[in-house]
Design an enzyme around this catalytic site. Sequence first.
Site, PDB file in Angstrom:
ATOM      1  N   CYS A  89      -6.164  -5.337 -13.862  1.00 57.51           N
ATOM      2  CA  CYS A  89      -6.714  -6.206 -12.687  1.00 57.51           C
ATOM      3  C   CYS A  89      -7.830  -5.719 -12.144  1.00 57.51           C
ATOM      4  O   CYS A  89      -8.828  -5.648 -12.489  1.00 57.51           O
ATOM      5  CB  CYS A  89      -5.363  -6.571 -11.705  1.00 57.51           C
ATOM      6  SG  CYS A  89      -5.603  -8.101 -10.673  1.00 57.51           S
ATOM      7  N   HIS A 197      -0.741  -8.049 -15.550  1.00 54.14           N
ATOM      8  CA  HIS A 197      -0.164  -6.869 -15.178  1.00 54.14           C
ATOM      9  C   HIS A 197       1.151  -6.269 -16.211  1.00 54.14           C
ATOM     10  O   HIS A 197       2.398  -6.557 -15.778  1.00 54.14           O
ATOM     11  CB  HIS A 197       0.482  -6.704 -13.748  1.00 54.14           C
ATOM     12  CG  HIS A 197      -0.827  -7.092 -12.611  1.00 54.14           C
ATOM     13  ND1 HIS A 197      -1.054  -6.024 -11.891  1.00 54.14           N
ATOM     14  CD2 HIS A 197      -1.302  -8.052 -12.353  1.00 54.14           C
ATOM     15  CE1 HIS A 197      -2.037  -6.378 -11.086  1.00 54.14           C
ATOM     16  NE2 HIS A 197      -2.267  -7.313 -11.469  1.00 54.14           N
ATOM     17  N   GLU A 199       2.504  -3.328 -16.153  1.00 55.59           N
ATOM     18  CA  GLU A 199       3.369  -2.616 -15.188  1.00 55.59           C
ATOM     19  C   GLU A 199       4.625  -3.385 -14.573  1.00 55.59           C
ATOM     20  O   GLU A 199       5.567  -2.837 -14.143  1.00 55.59           O
ATOM     21  CB  GLU A 199       2.657  -1.611 -13.887  1.00 55.59           C
ATOM     22  CG  GLU A 199       2.243  -2.338 -13.043  1.00 55.59           C
ATOM     23  CD  GLU A 199       1.150  -3.085 -13.177  1.00 55.59           C
ATOM     24  OE1 GLU A 199       0.452  -3.559 -12.148  1.00 55.59           O
ATOM     25  OE2 GLU A 199       0.479  -3.388 -14.186  1.00 55.59           O
TER      26      GLU A 199
END
Length: 225
Positions: A89, A197, A199
């Site tokens: 990002c 994302h 994660e």
Amino acid sequence: MAFTSAVITFPGSNCDRDMAVAIEQVCGGTVHRVWHGDADLPEGLDFIALPGGFSYGDYLRSGAMAARSPVMQAVVRAAERGVTVLGVCNGFQVLTEAGLLPGALMRNAGIRFVCRDVKLTVENNQSLFTAGYDAGQQITIPVAHHDGNYFADDATLDRIEGEGRVAFRYAEEVNGSARNIAGVLNDRGNVLGMMPHPERMIEAAHGGSDGRALFESVVRGLVEA
């Protein structure tokens, strides 16, 4: 061999803890938290992650000021030595502004903040980051950005496509990105920038685990190979 990583925090980063937790849980080893004002990185790093957020409030351009932080000079040198670097990002935006990846991230088509789970297609599973996926596999990863519209001129797009440097592609139009590109590799293959994302998708209990294979691929490629 223990896995050693660093997560860079800029003023306005808000996904640095999520990134550190994902690395700790999936990759193990030591995760150093590094501040933007640090001129040097810890010794012996295997992996550097630039997290999401709104560094410096996205003033000037998203990632533009962060790319000129003292720590980024060290990150650029590390990447040039072959250290593995992931930018997610805002981290992707920083990598393009620092010249480590081609192209730029512009305001989303429709001028709207996009925050939802999206389908990605794994375009290249021959990289250090994507070896745990199948080529053509569709995965679900969340996005949350206002400036995620990937842009490059046609010659650059043709070149990175031809060199297999598109790692991920949106399965459908999300933000106006050229050719629905969601993630790009550098020419050496040790730097990946992506807007979604991973994660946030490492545990099924949190909505899905499709991002886990990215971190598993990295640690397997660097430590277990």
